[in-house]
Design an enzyme around this catalytic site. Structure first.
Site, PDB file in Angstrom:
ATOM      1  N   CYS A  30       0.864  -1.187   0.000  1.00  0.00           N
ATOM      2  CA  CYS A  30       0.000   0.000   0.000  1.00  0.00           C
ATOM      3  C   CYS A  30       0.894   1.227   0.000  1.00  0.00           C
ATOM      4  CB  CYS A  30      -0.924   0.009   1.216  1.00  0.00           C
ATOM      5  SG  CYS A  30      -2.276   1.210   1.047  1.00  0.00           S
ATOM      6  N   LYS A  86     -12.540  -4.720   1.558  1.00  0.00           N
ATOM      7  CA  LYS A  86     -11.996  -3.901   2.640  1.00  0.00           C
ATOM      8  C   LYS A  86     -12.893  -2.680   2.832  1.00  0.00           C
ATOM      9  CE  LYS A  86      -7.932  -1.332   4.123  1.00  0.00           C
ATOM     10  NZ  LYS A  86      -6.508  -1.064   3.920  1.00  0.00           N
ATOM     11  N   GLU A 104     -16.599  -7.254  -5.425  1.00  0.00           N
ATOM     12  CA  GLU A 104     -15.157  -6.990  -5.295  1.00  0.00           C
ATOM     13  C   GLU A 104     -14.367  -8.299  -5.236  1.00  0.00           C
ATOM     14  OE1 GLU A 104     -13.223  -4.475  -5.397  1.00  0.00           O
ATOM     15  OE2 GLU A 104     -14.274  -2.660  -4.822  1.00  0.00           O
ATOM     16  N   LYS A 106     -12.092  -7.660   5.456  1.00  0.00           N
ATOM     17  CA  LYS A 106     -11.510  -6.859   6.536  1.00  0.00           C
ATOM     18  C   LYS A 106     -12.392  -5.662   6.848  1.00  0.00           C
ATOM     19  CE  LYS A 106      -7.555  -3.976   7.327  1.00  0.00           C
ATOM     20  NZ  LYS A 106      -6.627  -3.112   6.666  1.00  0.00           N
ATOM     21  N   SER A 139      -6.930  -3.723  14.197  1.00  0.00           N
ATOM     22  CA  SER A 139      -6.402  -3.072  15.398  1.00  0.00           C
ATOM     23  C   SER A 139      -7.488  -2.665  16.390  1.00  0.00           C
ATOM     24  CB  SER A 139      -5.575  -1.848  14.984  1.00  0.00           C
ATOM     25  OG  SER A 139      -6.337  -0.974  14.177  1.00  0.00           O
TER      26      SER A 139
HETATM   27  C1  PBG Z   1      -3.060  -0.012   4.814  1.00  0.00           C
HETATM   28  C2  PBG Z   1      -3.696  -0.849   5.846  1.00  0.00           C
HETATM   29  C3  PBG Z   1      -4.529  -0.479   6.909  1.00  0.00           C
HETATM   30  C4  PBG Z   1      -4.730  -1.625   7.676  1.00  0.00           C
HETATM   31  C5  PBG Z   1      -4.074  -2.664   7.028  1.00  0.00           C
HETATM   32  N1  PBG Z   1      -3.463  -2.164   5.890  1.00  0.00           N
HETATM   33  C6  PBG Z   1      -5.042   0.853   7.319  1.00  0.00           C
HETATM   34  C7  PBG Z   1      -6.019   1.556   6.496  1.00  0.00           C
HETATM   35  O1  PBG Z   1      -6.484   1.100   5.464  1.00  0.00           O
HETATM   36  O2  PBG Z   1      -6.313   2.690   6.889  1.00  0.00           O
HETATM   37  C8  PBG Z   1      -5.513  -1.714   8.954  1.00  0.00           C
HETATM   38  C9  PBG Z   1      -5.111  -2.811   9.879  1.00  0.00           C
HETATM   39  C10 PBG Z   1      -5.616  -2.689  11.283  1.00  0.00           C
HETATM   40  O3  PBG Z   1      -6.383  -1.787  11.635  1.00  0.00           O
HETATM   41  O4  PBG Z   1      -5.226  -3.542  12.073  1.00  0.00           O
HETATM   42  N2  PBG Z   1      -3.870   0.532   3.860  1.00  0.00           N
END
Ligand code: PBG
Length: 327
Positions: free
Chosen positions: A119, A194, A232, A247, A273
């Site tokens: 990313c 996502k 998707e 996710k 998280s």
């Molecule tokens: C990067 C990414 C994110 C997460 C995983 N890859 C953050 C986002 O999209 O803002 C989140 C993982 C987590 O919250 O544990 N794009």
């Protein structure tokens, strides 16, 4: 009482309960997300994620060895660079933080599968997941940069790459780039489904990747939508994704089930998280039993249809599997 059908019969002993279990979990399906940063001798705790740390490359091996000893199957690497710029050039620097971390993982713990998050948001100074144009994030201009990042991860030795940016067409672009560079056997795990989620809050603090302005609703999915998630997933499968991820996990298990029924590739789900932070916070207050809740969340993800589970609790879950608390 005349009651021939008694579901309780099969709950009468732990042996019986174990025999008729519908969901079996396995340590090899666990993926542990790991934050790596520049510097030396650093192991700094992430304030909203007690027990989770940012590691510099020299403190990483100890954690890797613990994960490998616990039997966790894989790690997912997230890089925190020292310098950011508008085009996120740190993401595709062959000597970037993730690329060097991959080499450490392969050297120190070759038994772990090494997956990299692909990313731009950790590497751009504006914090968005792609490059900007006058009306927001430029989808098509971002694709070559994501491809370069994925190829550089593969060149560093990554066993799998995992694009999380939500640009359209990025799986096809990355597949073509990997193939052209001779990495036709490097699998892609796509963060296909996502959602734009407030559950990512602690991660953005951990990775310093919060967008400087606006939000990610122009590329991540609206959480009112489920059929769109299936779309998707099908698109990414058609573009060549080898594994499809949903996710976050806990609040999207309906999608795990739907996607599992729709695609023919393995399905993963990422307990993010914010899910971890909620469990930790409530447990610290003595309001819930941390280990029991962690186990219940994990089994629910597998029961919904995930074969692969990403979690900050991977090491603790592996222990629970060894002890037979879940299994
Ligand atoms: C990067 C990414 C994110 C997460 C995983 N890859 C953050 C986002 O999209 O803002 C989140 C993982 C987590 O919250 O544990 N794009």
């Amino acid at each position: 009482m005349n009651m021939p059908i008694r579901p309780r019969r099969l709950r009468g002993s732990s042996g019986l309960r174990c025999m008729v279990r519908e969901t079996r979990v396995d340590k090899s399906s666990l993926i542990y997300p790991l934050f790596v940063r520049e510097g030396k001798g650093i192991r700094e705790e992430i304030s909203a994620m007690p027990g989770q740390y940012r590691y510099s490359l020299d403190t990483l091996p100890e954690k890797l060895n613990r994960l490998a000893d616990a039997g966790v199957g894989s790690v997912m690497l997230f890089g925190i660079p020292d310098r950011k710029d508008p085009v996120g050039s740190g993401a595709y620097d062959d000597d970037g933080i993730v690329q060097r971390a991959v080499r450490v993982v392969k050297r120190e713990a070759p038994e772990l599968l090494c997956i990299t998050d692909v990313c731009m948001c950790e590497y751009t100074d504006h914090g968005h997941c792609g490059v900007l144009c006058d009306h927001g994030v430029d989808n098509d201009a971002t694709l070559p940069l994501l491809t370069r990042a994925a190829v550089s991860h593969a060149r560093a030795g990554a066993d799998m790459v995992a694009p999380s940016d939500m640009m359209d067409g990025r799986v096809a672009a990355i597949r073509a780039g990997l193939d052209a560079a001779g990495f036709e056997n490097t699998p892609i795990m796509s963060y296909a489904v996502k959602y734009s989620s407030a559950f990512y809050g602690p991660f953005r603090e951990a990775a310093g990747s919060a967008p400087r302005f606006g939000d990610r609703k122009g590329y991540q999915m609206d959480f009112h939508n489920a059929r769109e998630g299936v779309r998707e997933a099908l698109l990414d499968e058609a573009e060549g994704a080898d594994i499809i991820m949903v996710k976050p996990a806990m609040t999207y298990l309906d999608l795990v089930t739907r996607v599992r029924d729709a695609v023919h590739v393995p399905v993963a789900t990422y307990s993010v998280s914010g899910e971890y932070a909620m469990v930790k916070a409530a447990a610290a207050q003595g309001w819930i039993d941390e280990t029991s809740v962690m186990c219940e969340m994990a089994v629910a993800a597998y029961r919904a249809g995930a074969q692969i589970y990403l979690t900050y609790f991977a090491e603790e879950l592996a222990k629970c599997m060894d002890e037979g608390r879940i299994g």
